[in-house]
Motif scaffolding. Structure first.
Motif, PDB file in Angstrom:
ATOM      1  N   GLN A 124       0.856  -1.182   0.000  1.00  0.00           N
ATOM      2  CA  GLN A 124       0.000   0.000   0.000  1.00  0.00           C
ATOM      3  C   GLN A 124       0.895   1.235   0.000  1.00  0.00           C
ATOM      4  N   LEU A 131      -4.146   7.492   1.991  1.00  0.00           N
ATOM      5  CA  LEU A 131      -3.982   6.291   1.175  1.00  0.00           C
ATOM      6  C   LEU A 131      -4.202   6.647  -0.300  1.00  0.00           C
ATOM      7  N   LYS A 134      -4.293   1.386  -2.769  1.00  0.00           N
ATOM      8  CA  LYS A 134      -4.779   0.414  -1.793  1.00  0.00           C
ATOM      9  C   LYS A 134      -4.004  -0.892  -1.854  1.00  0.00           C
ATOM     10  N   SER A 135      -3.683  -1.341  -3.081  1.00  0.00           N
ATOM     11  CA  SER A 135      -2.959  -2.604  -3.229  1.00  0.00           C
ATOM     12  C   SER A 135      -2.253  -2.636  -4.575  1.00  0.00           C
TER      13      SER A 135
END
Length: 203
Positions: A124, A131, A134-135
């Motif tokens: 992340q 953020l 996220k991935s």
């Protein structure tokens, strides 16, 4: 009579040779011989220049979008896919500092990839606590992330979501300025949950 014929024949022969032998006169200027080095060959003008033209050329900027593998050949990419990760050690559980870089640009381009065994490492990404990714699954090629900067200090954190199928979460990180100049080249080895942080200072 014989003497007369002999003289006539001699005069005719001299006249023929005189016509065949070209008469030349050199009215041009005298050309000075060129300087030569130890090899005996003339020295060309380019060899006398004090500074090579290559030294005057500016280094080219880096474009990892055109070459996401970072100037690696296809063979290099395959080799890295089958190279084992480092052994997971307890020290990789600690957060890591990737140092500071300084720029005057409005943004930086962040590129990351798995530079060892490509085994499904995921991360992340946080920018100033927010953020932004996220991935991300790390592959052999670089994945670009555009980071808009605020004045002063900017924190970019990379959090290891997993460790893939072997070893720690491994990655190579490169940071480019808005002009394509490389500001940083770093690596990290993280266990799940640990993070690596890079500080970008915008002047």
């Amino acid at each position: 009579m014989k003497n007369y014929l002999f003289l006539l024949f001699l005069g005719f022969t001299v006249g023929v040779f005189a016509q065949e032998i070209p008469r030349t006169t050199n009215t041009g200027r005298i050309i000075k011989a060129e300087e030569t080095n130890k090899t005996g060959f003339p020295i060309r003008a380019e060899e006398n220049t004090k500074e090579s033209r290559f030294l005057k050329e500016k280094p080219k900027t880096i474009d990892l979008r055109e070459n996401p593998n970072g100037l690696m050949t296809a063979g290099d990419v395959i080799k890295e896919k089958w190279t084992k990760d480092k052994e997971a050690r307890e020290e990789f559980r600690k957060d890591q500092s990737l140092g500071n870089v300084v720029t005057e640009g409005k943004f930086v381009e962040v590129y990351c990839r798995d530079h060892e065994y490509v085994d499904g490492d995921r991360i992340q990404v946080f920018v100033n606590g927010v953020l932004v990714e996220k991935s991300i699954s790390l592959s052999a090629g670089f994945r670009p992330i555009l980071v808009t900067l605020q004045d002063g200090f900017n924190s970019i954190q990379f959090v290891a979501l997993n460790q893939g199928t072997s070893g720690p979460n491994t990655a190579e990180l490169r940071v480019l300025s808005d002009k394509g100049e490389q500001l940083a080249k770093k690596e990290w080895n993280l266990l799940t949950g640990a993070k690596a942080e890079l500080i970008v200072v915008k002047n």
